[in-house]
Scaffold this active site. Structure first.
Site, PDB file in Angstrom:
ATOM      1  N   LYS A 111       0.843  -1.482  -0.088  1.00  0.00           N
ATOM      2  CA  LYS A 111       0.059   0.061   0.197  1.00  0.00           C
ATOM      3  C   LYS A 111       1.293   1.211   0.294  1.00  0.00           C
ATOM      4  O   LYS A 111       0.388   2.510  -0.232  1.00  0.00           O
ATOM      5  CB  LYS A 111      -0.802   0.086   1.380  1.00  0.00           C
ATOM      6  N   LYS A 194      -7.230 -13.566 -11.419  1.00  0.00           N
ATOM      7  CA  LYS A 194      -8.051 -13.323 -10.277  1.00  0.00           C
ATOM      8  C   LYS A 194      -9.409 -12.265 -10.734  1.00  0.00           C
ATOM      9  O   LYS A 194      -8.987 -10.663 -11.230  1.00  0.00           O
ATOM     10  CB  LYS A 194      -7.192 -12.676  -8.698  1.00  0.00           C
ATOM     11  N   LYS A 197     -12.193  -6.060  -8.109  1.00  0.00           N
ATOM     12  CA  LYS A 197     -12.758  -4.819  -7.771  1.00  0.00           C
ATOM     13  C   LYS A 197     -12.079  -3.886  -8.603  1.00  0.00           C
ATOM     14  O   LYS A 197     -12.546  -3.487  -9.650  1.00  0.00           O
ATOM     15  CB  LYS A 197     -13.457  -4.150  -6.404  1.00  0.00           C
TER      16      LYS A 197
HETATM   17  P1  ADP Z   1     -11.432  -7.390  -4.462  1.00  0.00           P
HETATM   18  O1  ADP Z   1     -10.482  -8.164  -3.937  1.00  0.00           O
HETATM   19  O2  ADP Z   1     -12.178  -7.815  -5.084  1.00  0.00           O
HETATM   20  O3  ADP Z   1     -11.181  -6.317  -3.797  1.00  0.00           O
HETATM   21  P2  ADP Z   1     -12.104  -7.876  -1.505  1.00  0.00           P
HETATM   22  O4  ADP Z   1     -10.117  -8.629  -1.361  1.00  0.00           O
HETATM   23  O5  ADP Z   1     -12.457  -7.302  -0.650  1.00  0.00           O
HETATM   24  O6  ADP Z   1     -12.023  -8.238  -2.848  1.00  0.00           O
HETATM   25  O7  ADP Z   1     -12.356  -9.253  -0.731  1.00  0.00           O
HETATM   26  C1  ADP Z   1     -13.524 -10.295   0.153  1.00  0.00           C
HETATM   27  C2  ADP Z   1     -12.970 -11.368   0.018  1.00  0.00           C
HETATM   28  O8  ADP Z   1     -13.415 -12.267  -1.807  1.00  0.00           O
HETATM   29  C3  ADP Z   1     -12.112 -11.827   0.255  1.00  0.00           C
HETATM   30  O9  ADP Z   1     -12.797 -13.291   1.438  1.00  0.00           O
HETATM   31  C4  ADP Z   1     -11.366 -12.903  -0.769  1.00  0.00           C
HETATM   32  O10 ADP Z   1     -10.586 -13.552  -0.578  1.00  0.00           O
HETATM   33  C5  ADP Z   1     -12.446 -13.402  -1.108  1.00  0.00           C
HETATM   34  N1  ADP Z   1     -12.735 -12.755  -2.467  1.00  0.00           N
HETATM   35  C6  ADP Z   1     -12.052 -11.313  -4.054  1.00  0.00           C
HETATM   36  N2  ADP Z   1     -11.815 -12.395  -4.425  1.00  0.00           N
HETATM   37  C7  ADP Z   1     -11.946 -13.778  -5.233  1.00  0.00           C
HETATM   38  C8  ADP Z   1     -11.217 -14.174  -6.202  1.00  0.00           C
HETATM   39  N3  ADP Z   1     -11.098 -13.813  -7.091  1.00  0.00           N
HETATM   40  N4  ADP Z   1     -11.784 -16.000  -6.214  1.00  0.00           N
HETATM   41  C9  ADP Z   1     -12.040 -16.375  -4.958  1.00  0.00           C
HETATM   42  N5  ADP Z   1     -11.945 -15.233  -3.357  1.00  0.00           N
HETATM   43  C10 ADP Z   1     -11.692 -14.096  -4.345  1.00  0.00           C
END
Ligand code: ADP
Ligand code: TRP
Length: 328
Positions: A111, A194, A197
Site C-alpha cells: 500500500k 484473479k 473489484k
Molecule cells: P476484491 O479483490 O474484489 O477487492 P476483497 O479483497 O474485498 O475483494 O475480498 C473479499 C473476500 O472475497 C475475501 O475473502 C477474498 O479472499 C475473496 N475473494 C475476492 N476475490 C476473489 C477471487 N477472485 N477468487 C476467490 N476469492 C476471492
C-alpha cells in the site's frame, strides 16, 4: 460449539470471486458453527470514502449477504462500527503492537508503494484492528483467502502476546480456515488472473443480463487450439474454470471435448457461459433488489446483529479491563 468470525470491507458490490471465495463458505459454516459475519466499515476508512458512498456500500453488502443466503437466524450479521467495544480493544492491542513488526507486513508495504501520499496510522495498524475483530469473539476459525495469511499470523501473535504480558491464558489463537482443501480462486475475464473489484474485470452479483452477456462476450481468448488434447493457455483455462463453477458438468464436458478435438468455437462457448452465469445470478440479483428496498427488514437485521455482537464483545471487554487492571 466453535466460533467463526469473518468480515468483508464495504468497497463496492460483491462479485463472483467474493461469492465463491468467501460467501459460499459462510453459507456452509453457518450450519455448523457459531458464526459472526460483519461488514468491516472501519477498515474501509483507510481510503477515506465519501460518507454517501460509505452509507450506500454498507447497505449494498448487507443486502447482498442476505440475498446470498447468509441467514440472520443462524449467524450474527452486524456492521463493525455498531460495536463500540472494538475500538477499545483495538487501543489495548495497539499498546502491545510494535511499529517495526507492523511496518514489515507485506500488504502494508504494498500500500505504501501504491499510495505513498496516504500512509496513515490506520493503514499501519490494520492488522491490530483485524486481530481485534477476531479475538473479541474468541474465534476458533476465520474463513479468509490466502492474501490474509499474514494478517492472521499477526492476530495469533497479538493474542499470544496479550496472554504473555498479563500472565493469563485468555485469548485463543484463531486458525485460518478454508472450506475446501484448495481455496478457490475465481479468474477474471481479461486474462489477468484473479477476478477483483480493483482490476475492473469483475462480474457482479447485481449485474443485469445484458451486462453479464457483454462482459462474457468480451472475454480475452486466443486463436484456438492447433493440436488434439493440447494444454489450455491461461486465458482459455479461465473460461473453463468459470464454466466449472456455474455450468452443468455435462456442459463443461461438451466444451472440453470440443477443445480436445480442436473443434471449439469460442463464440458458442461464451454464449453458453453467459447464459449459465445469468441463470445462476438472476435469482440472487432479484433477491438483492428486493431486500435493498426493504428498509425495515435491513434495519431489523442490523439491530439484532448489533445487540448479539455487542453482548459477545462486552463480555470480552469486561474480562480484559479486569485483566489489565482498570479500577471497577
Ligand atoms: P476484491 O479483490 O474484489 O477487492 P476483497 O479483497 O474485498 O475483494 O475480498 C473479499 C473476500 O472475497 C475475501 O475473502 C477474498 O479472499 C475473496 N475473494 C475476492 N476475490 C476473489 C477471487 N477472485 N477468487 C476467490 N476469492 C476471492
Ligand atoms: N482484511 C479483510 C479483507 O481485506 C477483511 C477483514 C477485516 C476481516 N477484519 C476481518 C476478515 C476479520 C476476517 C476476519 O478481506
Amino acid at each position: 460449539m466453535q466460533t467463526v468470525v469473518s468480515g468483508i470491507r464495504p468497497t463496492g458490490n460483491l462479485h463472483l470471486g467474493n461469492y465463491f471465495g468467501a460467501i459460499r463458505s459462510f453459507l456452509q459454516m453457518q450450519e455448523e458453527y457459531n458464526c459472526f459475519f460483519f461488514i468491516a466499515d472501519w477498515h474501509s476508512l483507510t481510503t477515506h470514502p465519501h460518507p454517501d458512498n460509505l452509507r450506500q456500500n454498507v447497505k449494498t453488502i448487507l443486502s447482498e449477504y442476505l440475498a446470498c443466503g447468509v441467514d440472520p437466524e443462524k449467524s450474527t450479521i452486524y456492521v463493525q462500527s455498531d460495536i463500540r467495544q472494538i475500538p477499545e480493544l483495538y487501543l489495548y492491542l495497539n499498546m502491545n503492537a510494535y511499529i517495526g513488526e507492523l511496518e514489515r507486513v507485506t500488504s502494508f508495504k504494498e500500500k505504501v508503494r501504491q499510495n505513498p501520499n496516504n500512509v496513515n496510522a490506520g493503514l499501519l495498524t490494520y492488522p491490530t484492528l483485524m486481530a481485534t475483530d477476531i479475538i473479541i469473539h474468541h474465534a476458533d476459525k476465520v474463513p479468509v483467502g490466502k492474501d490474509q495469511e499474514q494478517n492472521m499470523e499477526m492476530a495469533r501473535l497479538f493474542a499470544r502476546r496479550f496472554n504473555r504480558i498479563y500472565g493469563v491464558e485468555y485469548f485463543k489463537e484463531p486458525a485460518s480456515f478454508s472450506m475446501s482443501d484448495k481455496a478457490l480462486k475465481v479468474p477474471g475475464l481479461d486474462g489477468s488472473g484473479k477476478m477483483g473489484k480493483s482490476t475492473g474485470n469483475a462480474i457482479y452479483l447485481i449485474d443485469d443480463e445484458a451486462t453479464i452477456r457483454k462482459k462474457v462476450m468480451k472475454a480475452v481468448t486466443d486463436s484456438g487450439p492447433t493440436r488434439m488434447n493440447q494444454e489450455k493457455p491461461e486465458v482459455i483455462q479461465n473460461l473453463f474454470t468459470l464454466m466449472e463453477i456455474v455450468s452443468e458438468p455435462s456442459t463443461l464436458e461438451y466444451f472440453n471435448e470440443k477443445w480436445n478435438t480442436c473443434e471449439i468455437r469460442y463464440g458458442d462457448m461464451k454464449k453458453q457461459l453467459a447464459a449459465d452465469i445469468n441463470a445462476w445470478c438472476t435469482p440472487i440479483r432479484e433477491r438483492i433488489l428486493d431486500i435493498q428496498n426493504n428498509e425495515e427488514y435491513l434495519k431489523k437485521v442490523v439491530r439484532i446483529g448489533a445487540e448479539k455482537a455487542s453482548a459477545s464483545a462486552e463480555r470480552t471487554l469486561q474480562d480484559v479491563r479486569e485483566i489489565i487492571g482498570f479500577h471497577r
